[in-house]
Design a protein around this motif. Sequence first.
Motif, PDB file in Angstrom:
ATOM      1  N   PRO A 160       0.853  -1.152  -0.003  1.00 23.77           N
ATOM      2  CA  PRO A 160       0.241   0.141   0.034  1.00 23.77           C
ATOM      3  C   PRO A 160       0.734   1.219   0.062  1.00 23.77           C
ATOM      4  N   ARG A 161       2.080   1.144   0.259  1.00 23.79           N
ATOM      5  CA  ARG A 161       3.122   2.448   0.461  1.00 23.79           C
ATOM      6  C   ARG A 161       3.995   2.270  -0.688  1.00 23.79           C
ATOM      7  N   ALA A 162       3.736   1.469  -1.832  1.00 27.24           N
ATOM      8  CA  ALA A 162       4.935   1.419  -2.820  1.00 27.24           C
ATOM      9  C   ALA A 162       4.929   2.753  -3.615  1.00 27.24           C
ATOM     10  N   ALA A 163       3.975   3.495  -3.696  1.00 24.72           N
ATOM     11  CA  ALA A 163       3.965   4.772  -4.167  1.00 24.72           C
ATOM     12  C   ALA A 163       3.525   5.919  -3.558  1.00 24.72           C
ATOM     13  N   ASP A 164       3.778   7.216  -3.624  1.00 28.59           N
ATOM     14  CA  ASP A 164       3.351   8.173  -2.538  1.00 28.59           C
ATOM     15  C   ASP A 164       3.242   9.472  -3.542  1.00 28.59           C
ATOM     16  N   ALA A 165       2.131  10.067  -3.247  1.00 30.25           N
ATOM     17  CA  ALA A 165       1.693  11.248  -3.968  1.00 30.25           C
ATOM     18  C   ALA A 165       2.926  12.431  -3.760  1.00 30.25           C
ATOM     19  N   PHE A 166       3.349  12.691  -2.726  1.00 34.13           N
ATOM     20  CA  PHE A 166       4.350  13.683  -2.371  1.00 34.13           C
ATOM     21  C   PHE A 166       5.706  13.353  -3.092  1.00 34.13           C
ATOM     22  N   GLY A 167       5.966  11.811  -3.118  1.00 32.39           N
ATOM     23  CA  GLY A 167       7.384  11.730  -4.044  1.00 32.39           C
ATOM     24  C   GLY A 167       7.058  11.995  -5.585  1.00 32.39           C
ATOM     25  N   ILE A 168       5.828  11.616  -6.120  1.00 36.48           N
ATOM     26  CA  ILE A 168       5.731  11.829  -7.305  1.00 36.48           C
ATOM     27  C   ILE A 168       5.780  13.394  -7.798  1.00 36.48           C
ATOM     28  N   PHE A 169       5.013  13.918  -6.866  1.00 36.20           N
ATOM     29  CA  PHE A 169       5.181  15.615  -7.218  1.00 36.20           C
ATOM     30  C   PHE A 169       6.718  16.121  -6.876  1.00 36.20           C
ATOM     31  N   PHE A 170       7.374  15.614  -6.004  1.00 33.04           N
ATOM     32  CA  PHE A 170       8.401  16.273  -5.758  1.00 33.04           C
ATOM     33  C   PHE A 170       9.675  16.002  -6.881  1.00 33.04           C
ATOM     34  N   LEU A 171       9.717  14.600  -7.220  1.00 32.81           N
ATOM     35  CA  LEU A 171      10.390  14.130  -8.649  1.00 32.81           C
ATOM     36  C   LEU A 171       9.756  14.932  -9.840  1.00 32.81           C
TER      37      LEU A 171
END
Length: 290
Positions: A160-171
């Motif tokens: 369930p934590r294999a992707a993160d909205a903050f990480g997508i936006f940050f990168l």
Amino acid sequence: MTALPRPAVLATRRTAARKPLPLRWLGFAAVLVVTLAVLLPVLIIVFTAFKPASEVNAYPPTLFPHTWTLDNFRAIFTQLPFARLIGNSFVFAGGVTVFALAFDALAAYALARLDFRGSRVLLIVIIASLMIPFQATLIPIYQLVSDLGWVNTFAGLIAPRAADAFGIFFLRQFFVALPRDLDNAARIDGASEWRIFRSIILPNAVPALLTLGIFTFVNNWNDLLWPLVFTTDQDMGTITSGLTLLTGPGGIIPQGVMMAGALIAVLPLAVMFLLVQRRFIESVASTGLK
């Protein structure tokens, strides 16, 4: 009015810019006080971990132990399967970090460098999801994990934590800042999107990946609620959830043992930061040169 020679002007400016000695000592004292205030909780953890129970519960409390002991560290490994908890924490935090970096980087590359219908709407949805409290989605996620039979498994902790909205936006923001001439030249040479992503984008995004990796690993290593909800078996717990099970005679929490466990939990994070710090600085200095 006669103008001063240039060396004299520079010397005058240096003298004016130089702070008086009392002000410099005052600034140094202020920095020292703030540093000690920040380090005080860490010092309390360290010294309490080496105190015997009689000194931990003594009043008035003391900072430094009069008698140094390792009994608290022995107790943490006898009262809990602490070695197993440490390994579980590494698998959980490390697994989430690896998968999150991979999936976040792929999604961020698509949103930053590829033009497709609905990309802006998708980006807005991802950003809007950051405003949803984590607790609001905890029960539906648990129900889904339970239906899949993943409770008390690493798959239930990591997937369930294999992707993160903050990480997508940050990168995505970092990828947008990279010059498009790099991948345009590669496309002219016949490179595929996967080759551009792997050979051009990722090498130039090492500082962002390291930063996101550190944040992701630390957040999951220190997380208490997630492993506490998704693991009911003590052997599948992590360090944070395992420390909540510590109880002494009469239900009293042994503070010395608790501080020993907390100190062991902090050490991997400190070592990781020291190892990554130099690489992070080198990556920042060489960004765009590869």
